[in-house]
Enzyme design. Structure first.
Site, PDB file in Angstrom:
ATOM      1  N   GLY A 193      91.639 -26.449  13.844  1.00  0.00           N
ATOM      2  CA  GLY A 193      92.690 -26.794  13.239  1.00  0.00           C
ATOM      3  C   GLY A 193      92.052 -27.714  12.152  1.00  0.00           C
ATOM      4  O   GLY A 193      90.871 -28.070  12.227  1.00  0.00           O
ATOM      5  N   CYS A 208      86.121 -26.682  18.269  1.00  0.00           N
ATOM      6  CA  CYS A 208      86.349 -27.244  16.975  1.00  0.00           C
ATOM      7  C   CYS A 208      87.341 -28.548  17.159  1.00  0.00           C
ATOM      8  O   CYS A 208      87.189 -29.433  17.756  1.00  0.00           O
ATOM      9  CB  CYS A 208      86.585 -26.253  16.117  1.00  0.00           C
ATOM     10  SG  CYS A 208      86.245 -27.105  14.412  1.00  0.00           S
ATOM     11  N   TYR A 209      88.404 -28.280  16.469  1.00  0.00           N
ATOM     12  CA  TYR A 209      89.328 -29.592  16.561  1.00  0.00           C
ATOM     13  C   TYR A 209      89.929 -29.627  18.031  1.00  0.00           C
ATOM     14  O   TYR A 209      90.333 -30.723  18.396  1.00  0.00           O
ATOM     15  CB  TYR A 209      90.572 -29.309  15.681  1.00  0.00           C
ATOM     16  CG  TYR A 209      91.614 -30.014  15.453  1.00  0.00           C
ATOM     17  CD1 TYR A 209      91.435 -31.386  14.878  1.00  0.00           C
ATOM     18  CD2 TYR A 209      92.758 -30.127  16.385  1.00  0.00           C
ATOM     19  CE1 TYR A 209      92.467 -32.280  14.688  1.00  0.00           C
ATOM     20  CE2 TYR A 209      93.879 -30.877  16.435  1.00  0.00           C
ATOM     21  CZ  TYR A 209      93.627 -32.050  15.390  1.00  0.00           C
ATOM     22  OH  TYR A 209      94.757 -33.080  15.770  1.00  0.00           O
ATOM     23  N   HIS A 212      82.652 -22.339  16.813  1.00  0.00           N
ATOM     24  CA  HIS A 212      83.574 -21.411  17.015  1.00  0.00           C
ATOM     25  C   HIS A 212      82.852 -20.363  17.748  1.00  0.00           C
ATOM     26  O   HIS A 212      82.244 -19.279  17.290  1.00  0.00           O
ATOM     27  CB  HIS A 212      84.015 -20.831  15.885  1.00  0.00           C
ATOM     28  CG  HIS A 212      84.978 -21.898  15.078  1.00  0.00           C
ATOM     29  ND1 HIS A 212      86.139 -21.847  15.269  1.00  0.00           N
ATOM     30  CD2 HIS A 212      84.700 -22.952  13.990  1.00  0.00           C
ATOM     31  CE1 HIS A 212      86.782 -23.022  14.516  1.00  0.00           C
ATOM     32  NE2 HIS A 212      85.612 -23.455  14.137  1.00  0.00           N
ATOM     33  N   GLU A 244      84.309 -17.719  18.989  1.00  0.00           N
ATOM     34  CA  GLU A 244      85.299 -16.528  19.056  1.00  0.00           C
ATOM     35  C   GLU A 244      84.801 -15.658  17.570  1.00  0.00           C
ATOM     36  O   GLU A 244      84.978 -14.465  17.574  1.00  0.00           O
ATOM     37  CB  GLU A 244      86.754 -16.802  18.604  1.00  0.00           C
ATOM     38  CG  GLU A 244      86.939 -17.500  17.529  1.00  0.00           C
ATOM     39  CD  GLU A 244      86.900 -19.195  17.384  1.00  0.00           C
ATOM     40  OE1 GLU A 244      86.203 -19.525  18.117  1.00  0.00           O
ATOM     41  OE2 GLU A 244      87.506 -19.883  16.676  1.00  0.00           O
ATOM     42  N   SER A 269     107.063   4.587   8.506  1.00  0.00           N
ATOM     43  CA  SER A 269     106.293   4.970   7.048  1.00  0.00           C
ATOM     44  C   SER A 269     105.492   6.342   7.199  1.00  0.00           C
ATOM     45  O   SER A 269     105.114   6.767   6.384  1.00  0.00           O
ATOM     46  CB  SER A 269     105.499   3.985   6.496  1.00  0.00           C
ATOM     47  OG  SER A 269     104.653   3.558   7.366  1.00  0.00           O
ATOM     48  N   GLY A 270     105.249   6.423   8.686  1.00  0.00           N
ATOM     49  CA  GLY A 270     104.208   7.506   8.786  1.00  0.00           C
ATOM     50  C   GLY A 270     102.866   6.772   8.980  1.00  0.00           C
ATOM     51  O   GLY A 270     101.848   7.570   9.192  1.00  0.00           O
ATOM     52  N   ASP A 299     100.882   1.558  12.035  1.00  0.00           N
ATOM     53  CA  ASP A 299     101.711   0.495  12.647  1.00  0.00           C
ATOM     54  C   ASP A 299     103.021   0.896  13.070  1.00  0.00           C
ATOM     55  O   ASP A 299     103.552   0.296  14.102  1.00  0.00           O
ATOM     56  CB  ASP A 299     101.455  -0.905  11.900  1.00  0.00           C
ATOM     57  CG  ASP A 299     100.151  -0.916  11.376  1.00  0.00           C
ATOM     58  OD1 ASP A 299      99.109  -0.703  11.978  1.00  0.00           O
ATOM     59  OD2 ASP A 299      99.854  -1.818  10.182  1.00  0.00           O
ATOM     60  N   SER A 300     103.707   1.320  11.980  1.00  0.00           N
ATOM     61  CA  SER A 300     105.202   1.632  12.279  1.00  0.00           C
ATOM     62  C   SER A 300     105.224   2.725  13.480  1.00  0.00           C
ATOM     63  O   SER A 300     106.273   2.817  14.366  1.00  0.00           O
ATOM     64  CB  SER A 300     105.929   2.041  11.102  1.00  0.00           C
ATOM     65  OG  SER A 300     105.382   2.929  10.360  1.00  0.00           O
ATOM     66  N   LYS A 310      94.224  -4.216  14.337  1.00  0.00           N
ATOM     67  CA  LYS A 310      94.307  -2.917  14.083  1.00  0.00           C
ATOM     68  C   LYS A 310      93.705  -2.112  15.227  1.00  0.00           C
ATOM     69  O   LYS A 310      94.374  -1.108  15.745  1.00  0.00           O
ATOM     70  CB  LYS A 310      93.815  -2.593  12.616  1.00  0.00           C
ATOM     71  CG  LYS A 310      94.135  -1.240  12.229  1.00  0.00           C
ATOM     72  CD  LYS A 310      95.417  -1.363  11.459  1.00  0.00           C
ATOM     73  CE  LYS A 310      95.903  -0.238  10.872  1.00  0.00           C
ATOM     74  NZ  LYS A 310      97.023  -0.476   9.789  1.00  0.00           N
TER      75      LYS A 310
END
Ligand code: XMP
Length: 517
Positions: free
Chosen positions: A55, A82-83, A169, A171, A223-224, A227-228, A373
């Site tokens: 953070g 970290c934080y 970090h 990650e 939308s094609g 994601d959608s 994604k």
């Protein structure tokens, strides 16, 4: 939830979802929760592991996020990052101080390899640091298990209580053994089984969607795009015909794409599919417009007008769903789960839109809101969505509208759609598809002289564009072999009516952009 759970407690860091994703990659289900989540609620979820994120704050600032000491008494292993590392020290009576030398970027760390956190990791390795404060006095019961040149406590443990903290970090990919450190925490410290797979995500999401939606209706704008489409697949599996997907085909998609989307969703999924065909309306609105930004604005405005008009007709209370994924939330400034900014944002990309005030829903549903994604693609494949959709290359919202220079007409759309289809087909046949991030044809609205048979021609020039990029901020033009380019050129001039010349765009970004407009 039948699987073990890891909770990532978000203290406002930019990598909170990345941590969750890394944990899921290890086969442990993971959710990000606000640091404000009441301890009682955490207890009820009975997690096998808790991770505190980084953070931007300093633990001594009054307004900085803190956590009750009670969390350390739950007997659940904790890893502070970290934080989060400083929160562990501060809360348990240690001391945090400003660094004499702040560390940013790749830093060599020396670790105690007999700590379970650093099992199978070289004593000296590279980690990613980003801090102005450090733990200057350890809390009672802790030992230092990692140091750097400037940081006397880069990692600490209380082995008995299974409490761990690292200043760096793990990650991010810049930390050489970061993934192994997270694995060690999950498997060596928390005894996780690692038996969670994407199918479990689908199952638990479908169950949660059913519970949330009940017998109400849901509308989703399709939308094609990937994601959608995946969101539609999940919602369809959850509530079938209670879902209505609205697909606005503005006539600026690639050849046959609108039909493919309709055919796929009506054949594979149980839902109401509403397609709005409005090419004529768009071309009318775009008449005389040649300026790229004005075109984009006109297409965006018209698109959302048609879309919301249809939603107004279709919506019957209930929920509004969208295919927002985690990076979209970051872009719209909502990546932080810490209880701030909880109003609904409509996915915008380059087109700024807002839900009209006269349309109200019981809530917004974003079933992919925590995924990246590639995770979305995995879900899509599991749901049986065709490869063409799941692995579809990026396609701009304004579609072919920004690939036709000058005024947009039916004739130009047709020429470009045909040319683009031939180009894509040839790339596929030559086996180059997987190597290119984005490839498409452009109609620069330039006519040149040519000769066909014994006749002089004066017809369209087609430009082809193929780029490779990781982040779209910069891009390189693809080195398509000459013989492939030769076949493409041959086919374009022979097969596509009104094309008599082909050029290949060899501009990188910068100074060019990926799209021509
Ligand atoms: P540029 O042309 O900016 O493209 O280098 C970078 C990426 O963004 C896509 N792009 C858009 N996507 N609406 C979108 O949804 C737009 O107006 C738009 N303009 C560019 C482009 O296809 C590429 O992937």
């Amino acid at each position: 939830m039948d699987h073990q759970l890891c909770i990532v407690l978000d203290f406002g860091g930019q990598y909170n979802q990345l941590i969750a994703r890394r944990v899921r990659e290890c086969g442990v289900y993971c959710e990000v929760k606000s640091y404000l989540t009441p301890i009682e609620e955490i207890k009820k979820m009975s997690p096998s592991a808790i991770i505190f994120t980084g953070g931007p704050n300093s633990v001594y600032d009054e307004s900085s996020p803190h956590i009750s000491e009670e969390i350390f008494r739950l007997g659940i292993p904790i890893l502070g990052i970290c934080y989060g590392c400083q929160v562990v020290a501060y809360t348990l009576g240690g001391e945090v101080s400003p660094c004499n030398n702040s560390e940013f970027g790749k830093t060599e760390v020396t670790v105690k390899t007999d700590s379970p956190l650093f099992k199978d990791i070289p004593e000296k390795n590279i980690v990613w640091m980003s801090h102005n404060d450090y733990v200057s006095r350890l809390p009672h019961g802790f030992n230092v298990i990692g140091t750097t040149k400037d940081c006397p406590c880069a990692a600490m443990e209380n082995k008995e209580k299974k409490l761990y903290a690292v200043q760096f970090h793990p990650e991010v990919t810049h930390s050489e053994y970061g993934k192994q450190i997270l694995r060690n925490f999950l498997f060596e410290v928390c005894d996780c089984k690692g038996d969670w797979v994407m199918d479990d995500f689908i199952e638990s999401t479908v169950k949660a969607l059913r519970e949330k939606i009940g017998d109400k209706k849901v509308v989703l704008g399709l939308s094609g795009g990937v994601d959608s489409s995946v969101a539609a697949g999940l919602l369809s599996r959850a509530v079938g015909k209670q879902l209505t997907c609205v697909f606005v085909d503005q006539g600026l998609m690639r050849k046959d794409e609108g039909d493919f989307v309709e055919e796929t969703f009506t054949r594979l999924f149980d839902m109401n599919f509403v397609r709005v065909n409005c090419q004529d309306q768009f071309i009318e609105k775009l008449k005389g417009i040649t300026d790229p930004e004005e075109k984009r604005k006109t297409i965006g405005t018209e698109f959302y007008k048609v879309f919301w008009d249809k939603i107004r007709e279709e919506a019957d209370g209930g929920f509004f769903a969208q295919g927002t994924i985690y990076p979209d939330r970051i872009e719209s400034g909502k990546g932080n789960e810490s209880g701030k900014g909880s109003t609904a944002t409509i996915k915008t990309h380059h087109n700024m839109v807002k839900m009209p005030e006269d349309i109200t829903f019981d809530g917004i549903i974003e079933p992919l809101g925590d995924l990246f994604k590639d995770e979305v693609r995995k879900v899509g494949e599991k749901l049986g969505i065709p490869r063409e959709l799941v692995w579809r290359q990026p396609f701009p919202g304004p579609g072919l509208g920004v690939r036709i220079m000058g005024e947009i007409t039916h004739e130009k759309i047709k020429v470009l759609q045909e040319a683009d289809a031939v180009f894509r087909d040839e790339i596929k046949k030559s086996g180059l598809e997987g190597e290119l991030t984005q490839f498409f044809a452009v109609l620069p609205d330039v006519r040149t002289v040519g000769v066909m048979g014994d006749h002089r021609t004066y017809d369209h020039l087609i430009a082809i564009r193929a780029v490779t990029t990781d982040d779209f901020m910069t891009a390189d033009w693809a080195r398509i072999p000459f013989d492939v380019l030769a076949r493409i050129s041959n086919r374009l001039t022979n097969e596509v009516e009104h094309v008599n010349r082909v050029v290949y765009d060899i501009t990188s970004k910068p100074p060019g952009t990926v799209e021509w407009e």
